[in-house]
Design a protein around this motif. Structure first.
Motif, PDB file in Angstrom:
ATOM      1  N   MET A   8       0.827  -1.196   0.000  1.00 25.68           N
ATOM      2  CA  MET A   8       0.000   0.000   0.000  1.00 25.68           C
ATOM      3  C   MET A   8       0.871   1.260   0.000  1.00 25.68           C
ATOM      4  N   LYS A   9       0.377   2.285  -0.680  1.00 27.72           N
ATOM      5  CA  LYS A   9       1.128   3.539  -0.784  1.00 27.72           C
ATOM      6  C   LYS A   9       0.336   4.645  -0.090  1.00 27.72           C
ATOM      7  N   PHE A  10       0.975   5.267   0.870  1.00 28.34           N
ATOM      8  CA  PHE A  10       0.303   6.351   1.594  1.00 28.34           C
ATOM      9  C   PHE A  10      -0.115   7.473   0.663  1.00 28.34           C
ATOM     10  N   LYS A  11       0.755   7.751  -0.295  1.00 23.14           N
ATOM     11  CA  LYS A  11       0.499   8.890  -1.183  1.00 23.14           C
ATOM     12  C   LYS A  11      -0.832   8.720  -1.920  1.00 23.14           C
ATOM     13  N   LYS A  12      -1.172   7.464  -2.217  1.00 24.02           N
ATOM     14  CA  LYS A  12      -2.434   7.206  -2.916  1.00 24.02           C
ATOM     15  C   LYS A  12      -3.611   7.185  -1.950  1.00 24.02           C
ATOM     16  N   LEU A  13      -3.365   6.711  -0.756  1.00 28.44           N
ATOM     17  CA  LEU A  13      -4.459   6.507   0.203  1.00 28.44           C
ATOM     18  C   LEU A  13      -4.891   7.779   0.914  1.00 28.44           C
ATOM     19  N   VAL A  14      -3.931   8.643   1.166  1.00 30.52           N
ATOM     20  CA  VAL A  14      -4.200   9.791   2.037  1.00 30.52           C
ATOM     21  C   VAL A  14      -4.556  11.023   1.216  1.00 30.52           C
ATOM     22  N   THR A  15      -5.642  11.688   1.585  1.00 31.05           N
ATOM     23  CA  THR A  15      -5.982  12.964   0.963  1.00 31.05           C
ATOM     24  C   THR A  15      -5.579  14.079   1.918  1.00 31.05           C
ATOM     25  N   LYS A  16      -4.623  14.875   1.473  1.00 24.68           N
ATOM     26  CA  LYS A  16      -4.141  15.986   2.308  1.00 24.68           C
ATOM     27  C   LYS A  16      -4.711  17.286   1.768  1.00 24.68           C
ATOM     28  N   GLU A  17      -5.303  18.087   2.637  1.00 24.49           N
ATOM     29  CA  GLU A  17      -5.862  19.377   2.198  1.00 24.49           C
ATOM     30  C   GLU A  17      -5.626  20.429   3.267  1.00 24.49           C
ATOM     31  N   GLU A  18      -5.783  21.687   2.859  1.00 22.55           N
ATOM     32  CA  GLU A  18      -5.749  22.778   3.844  1.00 22.55           C
ATOM     33  C   GLU A  18      -7.069  23.531   3.716  1.00 22.55           C
ATOM     34  N   PRO A  19      -8.139  22.975   4.325  1.00 23.60           N
ATOM     35  CA  PRO A  19      -9.466  23.560   4.143  1.00 23.60           C
ATOM     36  C   PRO A  19      -9.561  24.976   4.704  1.00 23.60           C
TER      37      PRO A  19
END
Lengths: 421, 429
Positions: free
Chosen positions: A1-12
């Motif tokens: 598994m790749k974190f980069k694909k799994l995790v959605t990072k945002e600055e709402p």
């Protein structure tokens, strides 16, 4: 598994970064977050202020009393907790999927508008002091505090107060101290929130915007990390606690290395081979072969955020076996120091660490813990994906060089707490 | 499906199979969320199966089970810990009143290794005297660590006072002199009586392929035959308690502990669900009755209660960890007054709704990760019906205010009580 694909990072919202990881777990959502403002940000005169502020966040807000808050959470079976770590105010929550909005709302409310009632502060102080009194009898805690106080000067970030000092500090904290600390520390700027489980990123962003929007900004400065440890000298600390059937022993010293350096990983792996798990040398020899202890291990710690840290070995021994246990432990350490680790050990521990990393992602808490710690240290998500590569490139000669460079067996500190015989 | 197995039943996503050749029960719950699986073998033997002279044997035997077996041992470079930890597995074993379990949480590609090791040590563990000698002192230090804790000491004393005939009288770690003196032969006898496929349940949770895994289980466990003896039953019953009991422990320490215990029915009795709800109403969370009356009044630093469902009768125990200078009697009186209030006046429906919501959520949280599921399932297996795990919430939702008043009146009586106090002396400066 790749974190980069799994995790959605945002600055709402400016000053708030969110990390969302949908998993296949059913109905459950776990949230963890943190912002600068931990114990080290307390006033110099009173290091307990941050801890008391965190512990008072659930004691009432401008909208809800303590009982209204607990009723709301308990009626949906949700949990929210706050705690101050060294650098951060941390919070964790668990809830069922339909209750996510209420939980985000209550996290926000408790962070943003606590009222710190005087009578609740008195009650909390009494309980915290009571717990500290109880811990005077805790052999592990007493041994560790004495060890740490030998390793570091009192202005170092890894230093620990004595139990008596902590009791004194807590007794002096006032409602005014809490309000002032909250006002100058809490707000947007360094806030990270990670959520994992049965969750949709779009919905979570909506809740975050709704409940954290227009919170005040805080521009908290990073701490100066370049404080050296004490000069190394050999020392033995011995604390007697009556009626104890097992003693706790710490052996170790400062290490002039930080997590960002290449040598940190070399040293970490070397120390892991010495005492990182059951199949490491200390457990195999001192426990499995000699039967002297139920548990013994070694680790390196306190090296994050540009601060130099320490390594230690910790073990427990029956009071009449303490001397023998220490001799046996030092004999294993001496051999490890003199001859270094082997290729076979290194190969085994590489697969151990890589496999452990995979296993630790089996729960939403495990996932979030990795992501939040990574964020707190200012690292990109890709750092987690590269973790196994960083382990796989370690080599035996560099590890053995690092052990020789950073450790000095002639200057170990030994701390014992238990019943002297 | 693999023809060596028969499907017995399914519930809550879990399938139960039986390996026809030897009676090994297999539980399977597939969850492909992460590439991790937990494999666990639960033996239906615990400290409940011990007696005077060999208390703690189940636990000591559990330790010796890591010392080597036919195919996995230090001598041939395949020690169990090395084999499993080198692949990053979380590995351990635990012993309690009614069961002993061995488990491995592994990256999915290593499931075969875990199955192979557990099958090998099921019947081919070495159990050598030269291994028992150093392991005895390891276990003794585990015992000594527990004895450092006033709570552990008081808890042991309460069980030993409440239960006089039934083996729950002694704690799982056993008495010190038994740990030191039990012979290797006695441990081997214990192993040969209880460690058989027809007295075990293999559980696999997480990311695995069903057919492949069943084939692996058949391949490795299938070599064992069924025991040629009946697995002995525990027939000792606790006589009726005919009056309140008290126990006081005085040791060096800083603060007192007050505990109030009452006997409960066996874990599969329908009244146990009522106790679970009652426990939440009394002690779980800041809104609970005793938290408000004890912790919020500054009389205790913390409070908790437990009422674990066991195979036989158990205890419903409330523990209060007192603030310095709080009187044990004062807190005991508050706890008993609250119990009496429930006996007289019952509880509000809103309290039940809150307790049920807490349990519903905690069950959902406890299914986060393959090990968490295996661990909860393990306790249901131990009390005699793994479906206790899958039907738990459904049964909890049936509990009414009338049930709570009835159960409190029946069990929380003075004559069924055991009160324990820890009184500190020689405070550490």
């Amino acid at each position: 598994m790749k974190f980069k694909k799994l995790v959605t990072k945002e600055e709402p919202i400016k000053g708030l970064t969110s990390y969302v990881i949908p998993t296949k777990v059913k109905d459950v959502v776990t949230i963890s977050g943190s912002m600068l403002g931990g114990i080290l940000y307390s006033d110099k005169e009173n290091p307990k202020i941050s801890s008391l502020v965190s512990a008072m966040l659930d004691k009432g807000t401008q909208k809800n009393s303590k009982y209204e808050l607990s009723n709301k959470l308990e009626s949906i079976g949700a949990e929210i907790s706050f705690i101050s770590s060294n650098r951060h105010i941390n919070f964790t929550a668990h809830c069922l999927k339909p209750d996510l909005e209420l939980v985000v709302e209550l996290i926000s409310e408790q962070l943003r508008s606590p009222i710190f009632p005087d009578d609740e502060l008195d009650l909390l102080k009494k309980r915290m002091i009571g717990n500290l009194e109880i811990s005077k009898d805790n052999t592990k805690k007493q041994s560790y505090i004495n060890f740490i106080r030998k390793v570091y000067p009192n202005n170092h970030y890894n230093y620990r107060s004595t139990i008596e000092e902590s009791i004194q500090s807590i007794s002096l904290v006032t409602e005014k101290d809490l309000k002032s600390f909250h006002e100058k520390t809490f707000g947007l700027g360094s806030l990270n929130i990670a959520a994992a489980g049965d969750i949709s990123n779009i919905q979570f962003q909506d809740f975050i915007k709704k409940y954290f929007d227009s919170w005040n900004d805080q521009n908290i400065n990073s701490l100066d990390s370049a404080i050296p440890a004490n000069n190394r000298t050999q020392a033995i600390e011995n604390k007697n606690i009556d009626d104890k059937t097992s003693s706790d022993v710490y052996i170790g010293q400062s290490v002039d290395v930080t997590e960002d350096s290449d040598d940190y990983r070399n040293l970490m792996m070397g120390i892991y081979i010495l005492g990182g798990n059951f199949s490491a040398r200390l457990m195999q020899s001192v426990r499995d072969e000699e039967g002297l202890t139920y548990g013994i291990g070694s680790t390196i710690t306190g090296c994050g955020y540009g601060t130099t840290g320490h390594w230690y070995t910790w073990g427990t021994f029956s009071p009449n076996l303490v001397e023998k246990g220490i001799r046996s432990t030092l004999s294993v350490i001496d051999k490890w120091f003199a001859k270094g680790v082997t290729e076979r050990e290194l190969a085994a521990k590489k697969t151990t660490l890589n496999g452990s990393f995979q296993v630790s992602l089996d729960t939403t808490s495990g996932l979030i813990d990795k992501i939040l710690t990574n964020a707190e240290k200012g690292r990109n998500i890709s750092y987690l994906d590269n973790y196994t590569n960083k382990i796989n490139v370690l080599n035996k000669d560099e590890i053995n060089r690092a052990i020789k460079t950073y450790l000095d067996p002639k200057k170990f500190i030994t701390s014992i707490a238990g019943t002297k015989i | 499906m693999n023809s060596q197995f028969e499907l017995i039943k399914s519930s809550g996503g879990i399938d139960e199979y039986r390996l026809k050749s030897n009676g090994l029960r297999v539980l399977m719950l597939q969850d492909l969320s992460t590439p991790v699986a937990t494999f666990m073998v639960t033996y239906h033997v615990g400290s409940r199966n011990e007696a005077i002279g060999y208390t703690g044997s189940t636990h000591l035997l559990e330790h010796l089970m890591f010392k080597g077996s036919r195919n996995y041992n230090k001598e041939n470079g395949t020690a169990i810990w090395d084999e499993l930890q080198s692949i990053g597995a979380q590995i351990n074993a635990t012993t309690w009143n009614d069961r002993t379990n061995y488990f491995e949480v592994v990256p999915s590609e290593h499931i075969e290794k875990a199955i192979s090791i557990e099958a090998d040590r099921m019947r081919f563990s070495f159990l050598r005297d030269e291994d028992r000698q150093p392991e005895m002192t390891v276990v003794r230090n585990e015992y000594e660590r527990g004895e450092n804790s006033p709570f552990d000491v008081l808890d042991k004393n309460i069980w030993a006072t409440a239960y006089q005939a039934h083996p729950y009288h002694h704690s799982t770690i056993g008495w010190r002199s038994d740990i030191e003196n039990v012979s290797t032969e006695r441990l081997k006898e214990f192993y040969d009586v209880y460690y058989w496929p027809n007295n075990a349940t293999a559980t696999i949770i997480g990311d695995f392929q069903k057919d492949t895994t069943l084939s692996l289980i058949a391949k490795y466990f299938g070599e064992h035959k069924k025991s040629d003896h009946e697995i002995p039953k525990v027939y000792t019953e606790e006589p009726l308690q005919e009056g309140p009991r008290r126990i006081v422990v005085k040791r060096s320490g800083q603060s007192g502990i007050t505990a109030v215990a009452h006997k409960t029915p066996p874990g599969l009795d329908v009244d146990m669900y009522v106790f679970q709800v009652l426990g939440k109403i009394l002690c779980d969370g800041k809104s609970s009755r005793l938290y408000k009356k004890i912790v919020d009044q500054g009389l205790a630093t913390s409070l908790f209660m437990y009422d674990f469902p066991f195979k036989d009768n158990g205890l419903f125990i409330t523990y209060a960890f007192l603030t310095p200078d709080t009187d044990n009697q004062k807190v005991e009186d508050i706890i008993l007054k609250e119990y009496n209030d429930i006996i007289s006046n019952g509880v509000e429906d809103s309290e039940i709704m809150r307790a049920v919501a807490q349990i519903r959520a905690s069950v959902a949280f406890s299914r986060d990760g393959s090990y968490a599921v295996a661990s909860a399932l393990n306790e249901a297996i131990a009390i005699g019906d793994w479906q206790f795990y899958t039907s738990y919430v459904e049964k909890i939702e049936l509990v009414s205010a009338k049930d709570i008043k009835r159960v409190a009146s029946k069990y929380l009586t003075e004559d069924q009580s055991t009160v324990g106090w820890f009184i500190p002396k020689n405070k550490t400066k």
